[in-house]
Design a protein around this motif. Structure first.
Motif, short mmCIF file in Angstrom:
data_model
loop_
_atom_site.label_atom_id
_atom_site.label_comp_id
_atom_site.label_asym_id
_atom_site.label_seq_id
_atom_site.Cartn_x
_atom_site.Cartn_y
_atom_site.Cartn_z
N LYS A 71 13.39 -1.89 6.76
CA LYS A 71 14.68 -1.44 6.27
C LYS A 71 14.74 -1.52 4.71
N ASP A 72 14.37 -2.66 4.10
CA ASP A 72 14.17 -2.84 2.57
C ASP A 72 13.60 -1.64 1.83
N LYS A 73 12.48 -1.20 2.39
CA LYS A 73 11.91 0.08 1.81
C LYS A 73 12.57 1.55 2.16
N GLY A 74 13.58 1.61 3.16
CA GLY A 74 14.46 2.68 3.38
C GLY A 74 13.66 3.59 4.48
N GLN A 75 12.71 2.89 5.17
CA GLN A 75 11.92 3.62 5.94
C GLN A 75 12.44 3.27 7.62
N TYR A 76 13.35 2.54 7.72
CA TYR A 76 13.64 2.18 8.87
C TYR A 76 14.43 3.41 9.78
N GLU A 77 15.13 3.77 9.14
CA GLU A 77 16.26 4.77 9.94
C GLU A 77 15.46 6.01 10.32
N ASP A 78 14.06 6.45 9.84
CA ASP A 78 13.24 7.29 10.07
C ASP A 78 12.48 6.72 11.43
N ASN A 79 12.56 5.47 11.59
CA ASN A 79 11.46 5.07 12.74
C ASN A 79 12.77 4.56 13.73
N ASP A 102 0.93 -0.96 -0.02
CA ASP A 102 0.05 -0.09 -0.09
C ASP A 102 0.83 1.16 0.06
N ALA A 103 0.79 2.21 -0.93
CA ALA A 103 1.72 3.43 -1.14
C ALA A 103 1.40 4.55 -0.01
N ARG A 104 0.35 4.20 0.86
CA ARG A 104 0.28 5.12 1.98
C ARG A 104 1.08 4.65 3.01
N LEU A 105 1.70 3.71 3.18
CA LEU A 105 2.79 3.49 4.25
C LEU A 105 4.04 4.29 3.90
N LYS A 106 4.17 4.58 2.77
CA LYS A 106 5.29 5.48 2.54
C LYS A 106 5.46 6.92 3.00
N LYS A 107 4.09 7.35 3.46
CA LYS A 107 3.73 8.75 3.62
C LYS A 107 3.25 9.07 5.29
N VAL A 108 3.32 7.71 6.05
CA VAL A 108 2.71 7.91 7.26
C VAL A 108 4.05 8.09 8.27
N GLY A 109 3.65 8.65 9.54
CA GLY A 109 4.44 8.83 10.40
C GLY A 109 5.24 7.63 11.11
N HIS A 110 5.37 7.62 12.47
CA HIS A 110 5.96 6.43 13.03
C HIS A 110 5.12 5.39 12.78
N ILE A 111 5.80 4.21 12.62
CA ILE A 111 5.36 2.81 12.45
C ILE A 111 6.13 1.98 13.39
N VAL A 112 5.23 1.28 14.49
CA VAL A 112 5.89 0.37 15.58
C VAL A 112 6.16 -0.94 14.95
N VAL A 113 7.01 -1.41 15.07
CA VAL A 113 7.37 -3.01 14.60
C VAL A 113 8.24 -3.56 15.88
N ALA A 114 8.05 -4.90 15.81
CA ALA A 114 8.94 -5.67 16.67
C ALA A 114 10.43 -5.97 16.09
N PHE A 115 11.35 -5.82 17.01
CA PHE A 115 12.61 -5.86 16.54
C PHE A 115 13.10 -7.59 16.03
N GLY A 116 13.39 -7.55 14.88
CA GLY A 116 13.88 -8.73 14.31
C GLY A 116 12.43 -9.58 13.49
N SER A 117 11.38 -8.53 13.45
CA SER A 117 9.98 -9.09 12.75
C SER A 117 10.22 -8.96 11.39
N PRO A 118 9.15 -9.70 10.65
CA PRO A 118 9.07 -9.31 8.99
C PRO A 118 8.78 -7.91 9.06
N GLY A 119 8.13 -7.05 9.80
CA GLY A 119 8.08 -5.58 9.56
C GLY A 119 9.23 -4.95 9.69
N GLU A 120 10.32 -4.92 10.57
CA GLU A 120 11.42 -4.49 10.55
C GLU A 120 12.18 -4.83 9.36
N VAL A 121 12.21 -6.06 8.76
CA VAL A 121 12.94 -6.46 7.52
C VAL A 121 12.29 -5.51 6.36
N LEU A 122 10.90 -5.39 6.27
CA LEU A 122 10.66 -4.73 5.23
C LEU A 122 10.79 -3.24 5.51
#
Length: 303
Positions: free
Chosen positions: A175-183, A153-173
């Motif tokens: 990082k891959d999308k270049g949004q991890y450093e912002d969070n 979903d393209a909206r994920l690129k525009k949202v603010g903070h996204i909380v993910v668990a460390f080591g989770s699929p969410g963290e992996v994604l």
């Protein structure tokens, strides 16, 4: 739990290797007062004598909402339902350490006999036939236009903070999308900047949901059994949406979002495994009742 985490403790092989550890994951549904009293009375390192009338369940004392010493954790209640179906008494063998250590420190040492809530096919154990299937979810406020269902979903690129668990699929994604450093700084602030490298560090699931409630984060991404209770109990209306299993990294590698859950026994305990499989059939209605009461969204097995 043998790939990138299930949060409640879903660690990948690399994370487990760094930790040198093995994972896991009252008057209430599935728990009688007698069972809860028995559970809280067991010392953490006791090794009860083998008794065919007892089911020794490995469990973490403080892994809410899955496992708690009062016996009210989701997996505690499922464990009691399983024991009842086997016509055995549930006897919890409690660990003071996080559930990721249960296989290595308890099951493998014959201090207990089963672990509830491991991923089907975990290579460190023998796993039962799956008794339910669920996945990671997006948790958002119902009053926000964020009915997100997919990582695409393209909206994920525009949202603010996204909380993910460390080591989770969410963290992996992220990082891959270049949004991890912002969070990243925000995520580490939720664990008082305690490093997740070479040690078990995780954001409390209730905190993840709370960050959405108070507006500090727009989305929380958690494994459904970890966050469903808190989303359901929230006085602020929340939306909990199973994530479509279509996520992939930029190189095309699939990042799974949905998982079957099983009961684990020692790899050589074929007799107990057969007994567990048989009992899960008769325990199915009670287990589904427990999961429904918890608010865990379910998927058809084998999907």
């Amino acid at each position: 739990m043998s790939r990138v985490i299930r949060s409640s403790i879903r660690f990948g092989a690399a994370a487990l290797a760094m930790l040198g550890a093995a994972s896991a994951s009252g008057a209430s549904l599935g728990v009688s007062g007698e069972a809860a009293a028995s559970a809280s009375a067991q010392p953490a390192l006791s090794a009860p004598a083998a008794d065919p009338n007892v089911l020794r369940i490995c469990a973490a004392k403080n892994q809410p909402p899955l496992s708690m010493e009062d016996g009210l954790g989701l997996e505690n209640r499922i464990g009691v339902a399983l024991a009842d179906a086997m016509k055995r008494k549930a006897q919890f063998v409690w660990s003071d350490r996080p559930a990721i250590y249960l296989v290595r420190d308890y099951l493998d040492k014959n201090l207990c006999d089963v672990i509830v809530g491991l991923d089907t096919g975990d290579p460190r154990v023998s796993t039962s036939r799956p008794y339910y299937r669920t996945g990671y979810v997006f948790v958002t406020r119902a009053d926000r236009d964020l009915d997100v269902k997919s990582w695409n979903d393209a909206r994920l690129k525009k949202v603010g903070h996204i909380v993910v668990a460390f080591g989770s699929p969410g963290e992996v994604l992220l990082k891959d999308k270049g949004q991890y450093e912002d969070n990243m700084a925000y995520l580490y602030s939720l664990v008082n900047f305690r490093s997740a490298r070479n040690q078990y560090t995780q954001i409390d699931p209730s905190r993840m949901v709370g960050e959405v409630v108070n507006g500090s984060a727009e989305i929380a991404v958690g494994f459904a059994p970890d966050v469903a209770r808190y989303a359901k109990e929230s006085t602020t209306p929340l939306r909990i949406t199973l994530i479509e299993d279509d996520a992939a990294k930029s190189n095309g590698e699939k990042v799974a979002q949905r998982f079957d859950q099983s009961v684990a026994v020692r790899r050589d305990d074929k007799a107990l495994l057969a007994a567990v499989d048989a009992a899960l059939v008769s325990a199915k209605p009670k287990i589904e009742e427990i999961l429904k009461a918890e608010g865990v969204p379910l998927l058809p097995l084998g999907q």
